[in-house]
Scaffold this active site. Structure first.
Site, PDB file in Angstrom:
ATOM      1  N   TYR A 140       0.858  -1.188   0.000  1.00 31.64           N
ATOM      2  CA  TYR A 140       0.000   0.000   0.000  1.00 31.64           C
ATOM      3  C   TYR A 140       0.892   1.234   0.000  1.00 31.64           C
ATOM      4  CZ  TYR A 140      -4.051  -2.935   1.099  1.00 31.64           C
ATOM      5  OH  TYR A 140      -5.060  -3.870   1.055  1.00 31.64           O
ATOM      6  N   GLU A 141       0.387   2.325  -0.535  1.00 36.59           N
ATOM      7  CA  GLU A 141       1.234   3.504  -0.712  1.00 36.59           C
ATOM      8  C   GLU A 141       1.655   4.127   0.618  1.00 36.59           C
ATOM      9  OE1 GLU A 141      -1.392   5.626  -3.222  1.00 36.59           O
ATOM     10  OE2 GLU A 141      -2.448   6.607  -1.595  1.00 36.59           O
ATOM     11  N   SER A 142       1.031   3.694   1.718  1.00 32.95           N
ATOM     12  CA  SER A 142       1.463   4.166   3.033  1.00 32.95           C
ATOM     13  C   SER A 142       2.827   3.589   3.413  1.00 32.95           C
ATOM     14  CB  SER A 142       0.428   3.794   4.088  1.00 32.95           C
ATOM     15  OG  SER A 142       0.157   2.399   4.063  1.00 32.95           O
TER      16      SER A 142
END
Lengths: 282, 263, 282, 263
Positions: B52-54
Site C-alpha cells: 500500500y502507498e502508506s
C-alpha cells in the site's frame, strides 16, 4: 526545544499567512493542533498536506486557508471532503487556490526541502495531465549524462511543520512508531517544527533503528493524549473508522458542519474537551 | 433464470482477484482493489505481495483497511518504509508487477481521470485527485482497473487525464517512454474489457453470467467493440464468496468498534 | 530468493567484468563474500564501495579489480590502504582506474540508482576540486525554478550488490540492525542482490520500523556466521579494531600481503576456516 | 623551564576541545577531532551533540571509536539515520553548527587537501580522499581544523583542493555561494591560527606555553603572519588531562580486547 501547552505553542509559533504542513499519512495526523489553529482563528494560511483528510476539511471550512498544496483530497475509503469541494467548486467560505501534485511528486518535494535543495527529480512521465495542471509547476529537465527527460518539482519548505508522535523523552527527543508517510521529510524541510505527543517518558523504549527526531530539530512540543484522534497513534488507539464514515454526513452541508465545529471544536477548551464531547474519553 | 446468489460487486471483486497470480508484487489502491487483492491472497494466491502507498510492504491484513494506512496494515507488514521510499525505491524503480486502480472516468484507451469533472479551474465536481495513480499507471509492469461501468464513467473523452493508459492508442504509450505495460484488464460490474493487441482500444472480452452484450454497450460511453472470442466469466465459487463475505463481515465489525482513549 | 552455500552464490551470480558493490559502512562489511570472490579468482571487476576498507584492499591486491568507485579509501583511524595505494601509485598488481566521489555524492548516486533515476542532485559547491577530478564526472545543472547551480551525479546501478546482515527469516526476509550507511540504497539500486547473514531464524524479532529487505528483492542468501569479520555485526560481535591496526603491517609490502592472503583466504576452504586460522573462532 | 607534564598531542586536543560551546551540533571527523569532541562532551560541554558521518546522531561513546562507525557509536546514539540522510537532511540542509576536520595539507586560506600528494593522475602519495570533508567544509556554520604543523602539511600551494576554506581569500568564499562560514580556527601542535577578518589569511593568534613564534614560522610553509594580539593558550587543566588520559586508556583496553565468534 521547549515543552509548552498546545495553545501556547500555536499562539507563539503559528501566524496568519504562513505555510504550514500538518503531516502524518493517515496515521498520526495532528488533529489537536489543527483544532487549536481553528480556535485561535488563524487566517490566510497556506495549508500543505499530501492527504488533506478531515483536519484540512475542517480548517478550510472554517475559513483558515487561502491555498492548499496537496496530492489526494478525499475522505479515504469513504468519498469526498465536502468542505474542500465546497471551497473549490463554490468558493465557500472563501476561494481556495490549489497547488496539486501526485503523491510521488509531493514526496520528492518534501525530500528536496529536507535536503536543502531547491528542487527534486522524478523520471518524466509522458501523457498525464498533472504536470500541466495549474499551480503544480513542474518543469522538464534533461539528465546531463543520458539526455533522458526528467521532471523537476520545486522543494516544499513549510514555515511550520506540525507532527503528532507517540512519545517524548526527558531530553526532548521524539519517537515515531508505525506508518511514517513523509512526516520526517516534512519536519526536516520546515523552518519550525511543532510536535504533539501522546505521553512524556523518562527514556524512549526505542530500538537502535527506531524513528527518532532529536530534540534540537524540534521547536516546541506539547503533551496531548489522543492528539491524533480520529486518526490514530500506533500502540495507543486505533483509527476511528466509524467517525471517518460519519464525517461524510456531518460535513455534507454548511450549517451542519458549522454547528458540529461550534459544538466540538470552537466551543470546547481543548482536545480533551472534544474527546469527552464525543464520548471517546471519559 | 433465477437471480444469482451473488451481487454485482461480489462477482466484480472475485473476477478482479482471479487476475492476480501467486507471488506477484502488487501495488494496491483503496476500496474495491484492496478487497480483490486480499481476497486473492486469502484464496489462490497466498504469496501475493501487497504494497500500500502508506509504505506497508508485504502486508497481510485480517480485516480490510478503510484508509490506505490503517494500523492493521502496519501490524501485519513484512516491513514499513517511508512514503518517499515506497514511491522511489519500489514503484519508480520498476519493482512492481501489478498496479491495481479505480477511477471516476476511463476512456477507450484505458486512460483514467480521478481529478475533476468539468474544467480544472471551474470543476462541477472536484474529485480527490491523483494520489499514487499516475505513477502506478506509469511504472507497474501491468495495471488492473476495477470500475463500475456506466456512460458517466466509461466516457468517450476524459475531463482530465490523471493517469495514462495507452494515451491515443496503438504504440503511443510505448513511444512516450512510459516504462510500464499499461492496463491489461478493466474489470467492471458487467464483465472484463482488455486492450486490443494492436490498437490498444478496450474491447469486451468476457461477460458475467446473465449479462448481455447490449447491456454492456449501453453502459459504455463509446461504441464498444467485442473481442472475436467472447468468454463467459465463471460464477464465483462458494469458497470465494464465503471468504469474501467473511472478510467484509470481519471488516464491518472492526470498523464499527468504538474507540476509547484514556486521558 | 534462494538460500545457497556462499561458494555457490558467488559462482552463480558474480562474473568477471561486472560492477559489484559490497556495501556496509564500517559495519556489516561482507568480508566472507569478498574472500570467496578472491578464492574464485574473479577478474576485471568494477569494485564500488564508499569506503573500500580492508576487503577491497585485499581484492585489489589480489588482482581482481580494474576500476574502483569510492569516496574514502583509507584504513579508518589507522592510515593508508597499502594495496590500494600500490595499485594507484605503482600499478601493482595491475593498473586501477578510479571513479572518485565524496561521501555525499556517492550517497546521492546510490539513491538515484535505487530510485530508477539516471542521476541525482546536490547543491553545487564552488571551490573544491573533486567536481573536476578525472573520473568523477559530475555536471553542473541549474534549478529550473530558482536558477541556482546544482551538481548532478550519475546514478550507480551495480550489476551485483552484496550485503551482510544479521538475520534471515523462514520466508527469506532479511533484518539489518545498526549502522546502515548506504547499504539499503546500494541493494535497491542493483540488478542482483546477494546477502550473507549471521543466522537463520523462524521469524525476525523486528520492531515495526526495523530495516528489513523483503525476500523478493534478494537474489540469493547464504548463512555465514561471522561473515562480516573483521568488521562487525551489531548484536553478534564487535569490530576487531586490533586486526584493523595489524592490517597496516600485514599489507605494507607485497610479499607479506600475498603470504597472508595465501594462508588465511586462498588456502582455507571458507570463512570458518579463516576465523579458525586467526583464532577468532574455536 | 621544566618540560611540561603534558604532550603536544594532549595540549592540541585540549585546546581543540575548548573551542566547542555546550549545546553545539558538531559533525565529527575521525582521529584527533573525535578525541577533542568527546573530551569537550566529558568536560565543559555535556550537551554537545556529536554526529558522525555513519549516521549516528547525538552519540555519547564511553571509549573512542577507531573507525567512524564502531558499534559503540550506534549503541549510545539518540538515533541512527542512513548515510544519504545524514548528508542531505543534516549537513546539506544546514543543521550543523561546527564541522571538525583534519587533513594532510592546508594552505594559508584554510583550504584542505586529503586526496593526493603530487599530480592526481600520477600521485606520489595517494591519500584516502574526500569522504565527508568537502560537504562539511561547505555547509557547517563554522569549521575547526586540527592538524600537526610542519612545512610539509602547512603548504604555500595545495597539491589538490579537496575541501574549501576561504579559497583565494577575502570575500571569495562568500561570493562563490558556499553557505557555511569557513574555518574559524586551526588548532596545531604549536598553537592556534585564525583567519584575518578581512583577508581571511590564517594568522597566528595563540601560542602554547613555551612555544616561540619563530618555531611556528619554521613549521609553516608560507610567511606566517602574527595577530596584533598574540594570546597564550593556558596549559591543560589537571581535570582536562585526567579525563583525556582516562579516555585514551579506556580506548586502548577496549580496542585490544580479542574478538570471539561462535560458529
Amino acid at each position: 526545544m521547549e515543552v509548552l501547552p498546545l495553545a501556547e505553542a500555536i499562539a507563539t509559533h503559528v501566524c496568519d499567512g504562513q505555510s504550514i504542513a500538518l503531516e502524518g499519512f493517515t496515521h498520526l495526523i495532528p488533529f489537536a493542533a489543527g483544532h487549536e489553529i481553528i480556535r485561535q482563528q488563524r487566517r490566510n494560511l497556506h495549508l500543505i498536506r499530501m492527504t488533506p483528510d478531515l483536519i484540512y476539511d475542517q480548517l478550510i471550512g472554517m475559513g483558515c486557508a487561502e491555498r492548499l498544496t496537496f496530492s489526494w483530497g478525499g475522505n479515504p475509503g469513504v468519498g469526498s471532503l465536502h468542505r474542500l469541494r465546497d471551497a473549490v467548486e463554490r468558493q465557500w467560505p472563501r476561494p481556495l487556490a490549489l497547488s496539486e501534485f501526485t503523491h510521488a511528486q509531493m514526496a520528492v518535494a518534501y525530500q528536496a526541502g529536507a535536503s536543502g535543495l531547491p528542487c527534486g527529480l522524478l523520471r518524466h512521465y509522458a501523457g498525464t495531465d498533472p504536470l500541466h495542471a495549474p499551480g503544480a509547476s513542474l518543469r522538464t529537465m534533461h539528465c546531463p549524462f543520458t539526455g533522458a527527460d526528467l521532471a523537476a518539482v520545486p522543494a516544499i519548505t513549510p514555515d511550520v511543520t506540525i507532527l503528532h508522535a507517540q512519545q517524548i523523552d526527558a531530553d526532548g527527543n521524539v519517537l515515531i512508531r508505525g506508518i511514517l508517510g513523509a512526516a520526517r521529510e516534512a519536519a526536516m524541510a520546515a523552518r519550525r517544527v511543532l510536535v504533539t505527543v501522546e505521553e512524556r517518558v523518562e527514556a524512549l523504549p526505542a530500538e537502535m533503528n527506531a524513528i527518532v527526531l532529536p530534540s534540537w530539530v524540534i521547536t516546541a512540543a506539547s503533551i496531548v493524549p489522543g492528539g491524533a484522534y480520529p486518526s490514530y497513534a500506533q500502540g495507543y488507539y486505533p483509527r476511528d473508522n466509524a467517525f471517518y464514515r460519519a464525517w461524510d454526513e456531518i460535513a455534507r452541508d454548511r450549517e451542519g458542519f458549522l454547528a458540529w465545529m461550534q459544538r466540538h471544536v470552537v466551543g470546547v477548551r481543548d482536545h480533551a474537551g472534544l474527546l469527552r464531547a464525543l464520548g471517546v474519553a471519559a | 433464470m433465477s437471480s444469482p446468489d451473488y451481487s454485482r460487486d461480489e462477482i466484480m471483486t472475485v473476477t478482479a482477484a482471479r487476475q492476480l497470480r501467486n507471488g506477484a508484487v502488487c501495488f494496491v489502491g483503496i476500496g474495491l482493489p484492496s478487497a480483490a487483492c486480499n481476497l486473492a491472497r486469502m484464496t489462490h494466491a497466498p504469496d501475493l505481495v501487497l504494497i500500500y502507498e502508506s509504505g506497508t510492504v508485504g502486508t497481510r491484513p485480517v480485516v480490510l483497511p478503510l484508509s490506505i494506512g490503517d494500523g492493521e496494515l502496519a501490524e501485519t507488514a513484512t516491513c514499513l518504509v517511508s512514503l518517499p521510499e515506497i514511491f522511489a525505491h519500489y514503484l519508480q524503480r520498476g519493482r512492481i508487477d501489478v498496479g491495481f486502480l479505480g477511477a471516476a472516468q476511463i476512456d477507450r484507451f484505458g486512460n483514467l481521470n480521478s481529478t475533476v469533472i468539468g474544467a480544472y479551474a471551474h470543476p462541477s465536481v472536484r474529485l480527490p485527485g491523483a494520489g499514487g495513480a499516475p505513477e502506478i499507471s506509469t511504472y507497474a509492469r501491468e495495471v488492473l482497473v476495477v470500475m463500475k461501468q456506466s456512460p458517466r464513467s466509461f466516457v468517450s473523452r476524459l475531463d482530465f487525464r490523471t493517469s495514462c493508459g495507452y494515451l491515443a492508442g496503438g504504440g503511443e504509450r510505448r513511444a512516450s517512454g512510459c516504462p510500464g505495460g499499461g492496463p491489461s484488464a478493466v474489470i467492471t460490474d458487467f464483465g472484463v474489457l482488455r486492450p486490443h493487441p494492436e490498437s490498444k482500444q478496450l474491447q469486451l472480452t468476457a461477460l458475467y453470467p446473465g449479462v448481455s452484450v447490449a447491456a454492456v454497450r449501453a453502459a459504455t460511453g463509446w461504441p464498444l467493440q467485442v473481442a472475436d472470442t467472447l468468454e463467459s466469466v465463471p460464477a464465483p465459487e462458494p469458497a470465494e464468496l464465503a471468504t469474501l463475505r467473511d472478510l467484509h463481515a470481519r471488516t464491518r465489525i472492526a470498523h464499527a468498534r468504538p474507540v476509547h482513549i484514556n486521558l
